[in-house]
Design an enzyme around this catalytic site. Structure first.
Site, mmCIF file in Angstrom:
data_model
loop_
_atom_site.group_PDB
_atom_site.id
_atom_site.type_symbol
_atom_site.label_atom_id
_atom_site.label_comp_id
_atom_site.label_asym_id
_atom_site.label_seq_id
_atom_site.Cartn_x
_atom_site.Cartn_y
_atom_site.Cartn_z
ATOM 1 C CB CYS A 71 -3.249 0.329 10.606
ATOM 2 S SG CYS A 71 -4.942 0.958 10.723
ATOM 3 C CB THR A 123 10.000 4.858 -3.427
ATOM 4 O OG1 THR A 123 8.768 4.897 -4.162
ATOM 5 C CG2 THR A 123 11.049 5.629 -4.209
ATOM 6 C CB SER A 162 4.173 -0.232 2.311
ATOM 7 O OG SER A 162 4.291 -0.236 0.903
ATOM 8 N N GLY A 163 6.945 1.952 1.999
ATOM 9 C CA GLY A 163 8.388 1.974 1.754
ATOM 10 C C GLY A 163 8.813 1.295 0.469
ATOM 11 C CD GLU A 193 4.257 5.668 -7.388
ATOM 12 O OE1 GLU A 193 3.217 4.975 -7.276
ATOM 13 O OE2 GLU A 193 4.538 6.589 -6.617
ATOM 14 C CB CYS A 244 -5.686 -0.282 14.994
ATOM 15 S SG CYS A 244 -5.090 -1.366 13.690
ATOM 16 N N PRO A 284 0.834 -1.209 0.000
ATOM 17 C CG PRO A 284 0.175 -0.848 2.229
ATOM 18 C CD PRO A 284 0.903 -1.826 1.334
ATOM 19 C CG MET A 285 -0.309 4.999 -1.620
ATOM 20 S SD MET A 285 -1.377 6.408 -1.946
ATOM 21 C CE MET A 285 -0.208 7.753 -1.837
HETATM 22 ZN ZN LIG Z 1 -6.167 -0.796 11.718
#
Ligand SMILES: [Zn+2]
Length: 194
Positions: A141, A18, A15-16, A85, A144, A12-13
């Site tokens: 996240c 690059t 997440s490192g 990308e 949480c 996901p965006m």
């Molecule tokens: Zn969460």
């Protein structure tokens, strides 16, 4: 002649991806490999650079589509090609990468695992399944603190950030629309409006 290898970095965006891409490029450069570093010109935020959120930076050539990728690779002699990308490229990028690998050039690709609706991108998911090495990175996240595998899109509605709707269009570049932002979330905290 030996074929190249395909390595895919997905997640996901935030997440490192690059950063991991830059790390792998740097290792190859230390090993004196000759690389071509490309990014979609549609991603305008960082211009002619790959930038990690931790501050690592490398020069990259913006390209408009998959045929331009193939043209550039054929013009030089490279050990590897890095493509950031990939979800911003057309679906022709899948065959182009296959062709590059068959020419003996390795490819490191990165892309989003899922769009904000929780669906895979056709080109990224096909390349992930064709890869010799597949890495799924996770973010944290924001709600949480558990591992995040999803990208939440939020839209500003009457002065309040609200989860985006399934009916919204998939590709928008962050920063190109002031009323949209993204954050990483786990499966439980990720929300999509009907
Ligand atoms: Zn969460």
């Amino acid at each position: 002649m030996r074929r190249g290898r395909l390595e895919m970095i997905i997640g996901p965006m935030y997440s490192g991806k690059t950063e991991e891409m830059i790390r792998r490029i740097t290792r190859r450069n230390i090993a004196k490999q000759n690389g071509l570093i490309l990014k979609p010109s549609m991603e305008t935020r960082d211009g002619k650079f790959l930038k990690s959120r931790s501050g690592m930076i490398l020069e990259a050539i913006p390209v408009k589509d998959s045929s331009e990728v193939l043209d550039l690779v054929k013009k030089g002699r490279y050990d590897y090609v890095a493509l950031d990308e990939i979800q911003f490229f057309d679906d022709g990028i899948v065959d182009v990468i296959e062709e590059i690998v068959n020419m003996g050039v390795s490819v490191i690709g990165s892309g989003l695992n899922l769009d904000f609706k929780g669906e895979p991108f056709n080109n990224v998911s096909r390349l992930a399944m064709k890869a010799d090495e597949l890495t799924l990175l996770k973010a944290v996240c924001v709600i949480c603190g558990r591992d995040a595998t999803r990208t939440q899109r939020l839209v500003m509605v009457n002065g309040e950030w609200r989860p985006a709707s399934k009916k919204d269009s998939t590709i928008l570049v962050e920063g190109s629309m002031e009323n949209v932002r993204y954050e990483p979330r786990c499966r439980d905290c990720w929300v999509i409006e009907e």
